[in-house]
Design a protein around this motif. Sequence first.
Motif, PDB file in Angstrom:
ATOM      1  N   GLN A 182       0.800  -1.224   0.000  1.00 24.12           N
ATOM      2  CA  GLN A 182       0.000   0.000   0.000  1.00 24.12           C
ATOM      3  C   GLN A 182       0.835   1.278   0.000  1.00 24.12           C
ATOM      4  O   GLN A 182       0.294   2.373  -0.067  1.00 24.12           O
ATOM      5  CB  GLN A 182      -0.961  -0.010   1.192  1.00 24.12           C
ATOM      6  CG  GLN A 182      -2.086  -1.023   1.017  1.00 24.12           C
ATOM      7  CD  GLN A 182      -2.971  -1.173   2.242  1.00 24.12           C
ATOM      8  OE1 GLN A 182      -2.706  -0.586   3.297  1.00 24.12           O
ATOM      9  NE2 GLN A 182      -4.015  -1.978   2.120  1.00 24.12           N
ATOM     10  N   GLY A 183       2.167   1.156   0.077  1.00 26.59           N
ATOM     11  CA  GLY A 183       3.034   2.315  -0.060  1.00 26.59           C
ATOM     12  C   GLY A 183       3.223   2.667  -1.527  1.00 26.59           C
ATOM     13  O   GLY A 183       2.711   1.982  -2.427  1.00 26.59           O
ATOM     14  N   GLU A 184       3.966   3.734  -1.799  1.00 31.60           N
ATOM     15  CA  GLU A 184       4.148   4.195  -3.186  1.00 31.60           C
ATOM     16  C   GLU A 184       4.786   3.125  -4.067  1.00 31.60           C
ATOM     17  O   GLU A 184       4.383   2.937  -5.211  1.00 31.60           O
ATOM     18  CB  GLU A 184       4.989   5.472  -3.200  1.00 31.60           C
ATOM     19  CG  GLU A 184       4.265   6.690  -2.642  1.00 31.60           C
ATOM     20  CD  GLU A 184       5.081   7.960  -2.777  1.00 31.60           C
ATOM     21  OE1 GLU A 184       6.132   7.921  -3.437  1.00 31.60           O
ATOM     22  OE2 GLU A 184       4.664   8.985  -2.220  1.00 31.60           O
ATOM     23  N   VAL A 185       5.770   2.417  -3.534  1.00 31.19           N
ATOM     24  CA  VAL A 185       6.442   1.387  -4.336  1.00 31.19           C
ATOM     25  C   VAL A 185       5.493   0.230  -4.617  1.00 31.19           C
ATOM     26  O   VAL A 185       5.406  -0.258  -5.751  1.00 31.19           O
ATOM     27  CB  VAL A 185       7.709   0.887  -3.628  1.00 31.19           C
ATOM     28  CG1 VAL A 185       8.313  -0.306  -4.381  1.00 31.19           C
ATOM     29  CG2 VAL A 185       8.749   1.997  -3.516  1.00 31.19           C
ATOM     30  N   GLY A 186       4.774  -0.220  -3.597  1.00 31.53           N
ATOM     31  CA  GLY A 186       3.836  -1.322  -3.784  1.00 31.53           C
ATOM     32  C   GLY A 186       2.744  -0.981  -4.769  1.00 31.53           C
ATOM     33  O   GLY A 186       2.383  -1.807  -5.630  1.00 31.53           O
ATOM     34  N   ILE A 187       2.196   0.227  -4.669  1.00 33.14           N
ATOM     35  CA  ILE A 187       1.162   0.665  -5.615  1.00 33.14           C
ATOM     36  C   ILE A 187       1.713   0.724  -7.028  1.00 33.14           C
ATOM     37  O   ILE A 187       1.069   0.274  -7.987  1.00 33.14           O
ATOM     38  CB  ILE A 187       0.602   2.033  -5.194  1.00 33.14           C
ATOM     39  CG1 ILE A 187      -0.192   1.895  -3.890  1.00 33.14           C
ATOM     40  CG2 ILE A 187      -0.277   2.630  -6.285  1.00 33.14           C
ATOM     41  CD1 ILE A 187      -0.617   3.214  -3.281  1.00 33.14           C
TER      42      ILE A 187
END
Length: 211
Positions: free
Chosen positions: A35-40
């Motif tokens: 749910q962080g920027e990298v995961g998204i």
Amino acid sequence: MDNQAMPMASTSSYTKVQHLQRQAASLLLYQSVLQGEVGIAFLELLQAIRYTEADARGCLQAYGNYFYALAAKNQNWEDYLITQLLFCENPFTRLAQQRKFEDLSPALIAAVQHDLQILQNLYECSSASLSEWVQSVAQMPISPVVWYKEQELVGVETKFATYLQELDNWGDVVEELATYYRQYGSGLFAEYRALRWQAGQVLSVFGILTP
């Protein structure tokens, strides 16, 4: 999903991406890892690889966003995923700090095993593989630049990351992971070793963490 969209990747990569998407969607406790920027950015890139415009602009833009997110974090995808796993706060990470492992619910243990196996599959989806899939979709003569830097996890994170890398099945490490959370905590208290309370705010050396 637009029913008019057609898969532009090869059959092999299309099937792999579809499988990864379904697995990511089935996480039971560790959803916040993505749910962080990298995961998204990772999930959006998978979607773009699977379904994209005929000119592949969407896929190239999604790859650029993924590369940028990793560069901004100054981490490889593999290191990022492991740190998010170790810092994650969920019912298991909280209860593991409060109870003995044998007192945890069997359903909770089964859910963690399920999620760890999924996270291992996502971990093994390297940036190099994603770059090659993008090259195929965009019909580029060479693959896009792959973000990479030497591993810089430090201390206990490095030891646990190395341990995970040597395992065939991350689902076998639930008890050891519970011990890790019990020793080092989860959430903010795992991510930041030094915190202080000032004027009603939790602070780290980097500034305000929560209001």
